[in-house]
Design an enzyme around this catalytic site. Sequence first.
Site, PDB file in Angstrom:
ATOM      1  N   HIS A 180      52.286  39.509  42.252  1.00 55.26           N
ATOM      2  CA  HIS A 180      51.495  40.109  41.169  1.00 55.26           C
ATOM      3  C   HIS A 180      50.097  40.515  41.658  1.00 55.26           C
ATOM      4  O   HIS A 180      49.639  41.636  41.400  1.00 55.26           O
ATOM      5  CB  HIS A 180      51.393  39.119  40.001  1.00 55.26           C
ATOM      6  CG  HIS A 180      50.361  39.506  38.991  1.00 55.26           C
ATOM      7  ND1 HIS A 180      50.493  40.607  38.166  1.00 55.26           N
ATOM      8  CD2 HIS A 180      49.163  38.950  38.681  1.00 55.26           C
ATOM      9  CE1 HIS A 180      49.422  40.697  37.391  1.00 55.26           C
ATOM     10  NE2 HIS A 180      48.591  39.710  37.679  1.00 55.26           N
ATOM     11  N   HIS A 185      47.145  44.116  41.462  1.00 49.20           N
ATOM     12  CA  HIS A 185      45.681  44.203  41.432  1.00 49.20           C
ATOM     13  C   HIS A 185      45.050  44.831  42.664  1.00 49.20           C
ATOM     14  O   HIS A 185      44.114  45.622  42.548  1.00 49.20           O
ATOM     15  CB  HIS A 185      45.068  42.810  41.256  1.00 49.20           C
ATOM     16  CG  HIS A 185      45.298  42.221  39.896  1.00 49.20           C
ATOM     17  ND1 HIS A 185      44.704  42.710  38.756  1.00 49.20           N
ATOM     18  CD2 HIS A 185      46.070  41.175  39.494  1.00 49.20           C
ATOM     19  CE1 HIS A 185      45.085  41.996  37.707  1.00 49.20           C
ATOM     20  NE2 HIS A 185      45.928  41.056  38.121  1.00 49.20           N
ATOM     21  N   GLU A 225      45.444  43.947  32.757  1.00 49.62           N
ATOM     22  CA  GLU A 225      46.744  43.301  32.979  1.00 49.62           C
ATOM     23  C   GLU A 225      47.910  44.085  32.362  1.00 49.62           C
ATOM     24  O   GLU A 225      48.943  44.243  32.996  1.00 49.62           O
ATOM     25  CB  GLU A 225      46.755  41.872  32.407  1.00 49.62           C
ATOM     26  CG  GLU A 225      45.880  40.881  33.154  1.00 49.62           C
ATOM     27  CD  GLU A 225      46.371  40.551  34.575  1.00 49.62           C
ATOM     28  OE1 GLU A 225      47.440  41.019  34.997  1.00 49.62           O
ATOM     29  OE2 GLU A 225      45.628  39.825  35.260  1.00 49.62           O
ATOM     30  N   SER A 244      53.576  44.849  38.552  1.00 57.01           N
ATOM     31  CA  SER A 244      54.111  43.858  39.490  1.00 57.01           C
ATOM     32  C   SER A 244      55.445  43.276  39.062  1.00 57.01           C
ATOM     33  O   SER A 244      55.998  42.421  39.745  1.00 57.01           O
ATOM     34  CB  SER A 244      53.110  42.709  39.674  1.00 57.01           C
ATOM     35  OG  SER A 244      52.963  41.974  38.465  1.00 57.01           O
TER      36      SER A 244
HETATM   37  N1  TIH Z   1      54.640  38.900  34.596  1.00 55.22           N
HETATM   38  C1  TIH Z   1      53.981  39.280  35.819  1.00 55.22           C
HETATM   39  C2  TIH Z   1      55.024  39.493  36.928  1.00 55.22           C
HETATM   40  O1  TIH Z   1      56.167  39.099  36.783  1.00 55.22           O
HETATM   41  O2  TIH Z   1      54.667  40.044  37.974  1.00 55.22           O
HETATM   42  C3  TIH Z   1      52.979  38.239  36.257  1.00 55.22           C
HETATM   43  C4  TIH Z   1      51.851  38.071  35.259  1.00 55.22           C
HETATM   44  C5  TIH Z   1      50.814  38.906  35.041  1.00 55.22           C
HETATM   45  C6  TIH Z   1      49.946  38.468  34.036  1.00 55.22           C
HETATM   46  C7  TIH Z   1      50.309  37.370  33.485  1.00 55.22           C
HETATM   47  S1  TIH Z   1      51.721  36.839  34.237  1.00 55.22           S
HETATM   48 FE   FE2 Z   2      46.630  39.447  36.928  1.00 55.59          FE
END
Ligand code: TIH
Ligand code: FE2
Length: 316
Positions: A180, A185, A225, A244
């Site tokens: 992630h 990011h 996010e 991600s």
């Molecule tokens: N759900 C995202 C992922 O699977 O890559 C990870 C997260 C981002 C923000 C909160 S959890």
């Molecule tokens: Fe994040």
Amino acid sequence: APAPAAQPAEAQAPAPIKIPRSLAEVDNGQILGFSADLSEDHPGFHDAVYKQRRVDICNLARTHQIGQPIRRIAYTPEEVDVWRTVMTELQQLFPQHACKEVGRFLRCWPLFNFSPDEVPQLEDLSAVLQRATGFQIRPVAGLLRPRDFLNGLAFRTFHSTQYMRHHSSPRYTPEPDVVHEVIGHVPMLADPAYADLVHQIGIASLTADDKQIWHLTKVYWYTVEFGVVREGGDVKAFGAGVLSSFGELQHMAADRAELVPLDVSAPLPKMSYKDGYQQRYFVLESFEEGAAQLKAYCRTLHQEMPDEVRAAVGLL
Ligand code: TIH
Ligand code: FE2
């Protein structure tokens, strides 16, 4: 990533805000949830080997000293497989569903030369970011308190986890992990306009009271996010949590979630790490429009800032 904060109880006298004057004063040790203690609904909860691995990697983060290189992790073949799976799936989805010029994401991507066969090392990514925008990475053991996470951004520091999501669930994890951070990011932080926006959010957090931090955390959550951005007739993924996760990206692309215009000065719904894919995305009309809104909101929080704090974060 910041954890959702509890709403401050009305009756309590607010604790005085401790404004950090340097990165060293930003606490990276108080971890909320996740870290190495997995909750029962975490995909790795019953996997003792995985849990020990998390403890080991988290301990490296806990003992990291500012200014020292970020220690390299020898990712196991199983961890590399997870990375490969996610990279391969995402690369098929990005051309159609990731934001392009306005979100800048795809423009920065080639800087990093990601290979499906190797999990990138935070130390190397941090070096690329420093050259591009002055941002650096600091390793962290899990979810920081929102105030600490946001304060870090004021010092152009992105706190990043280093452990890999559990192999049983490559398409989506309920928490930040190295995939992630690295895919969602890092590429964006190499874009000067994006890095500047995130820096402004960080500066705004320095003098914010708990109520303002809570709102700023939601603003961050629904834009950085999980934001989406309009491009022509479509919406494209802008937020790191969408970029991600190939599960979340497919969910976004399937058009099943509600789309609502972003208004950062209006109350925003409570967010949660527990609810799975977003049922509602906030839409930026363009990167410029979204950034202008966010910066205008941040300026309302800058007002009370002492000069020495302004100087510490490069505003003077
Ligand atoms: N759900 C995202 C992922 O699977 O890559 C990870 C997260 C981002 C923000 C909160 S959890
Ligand atoms: Fe994040």
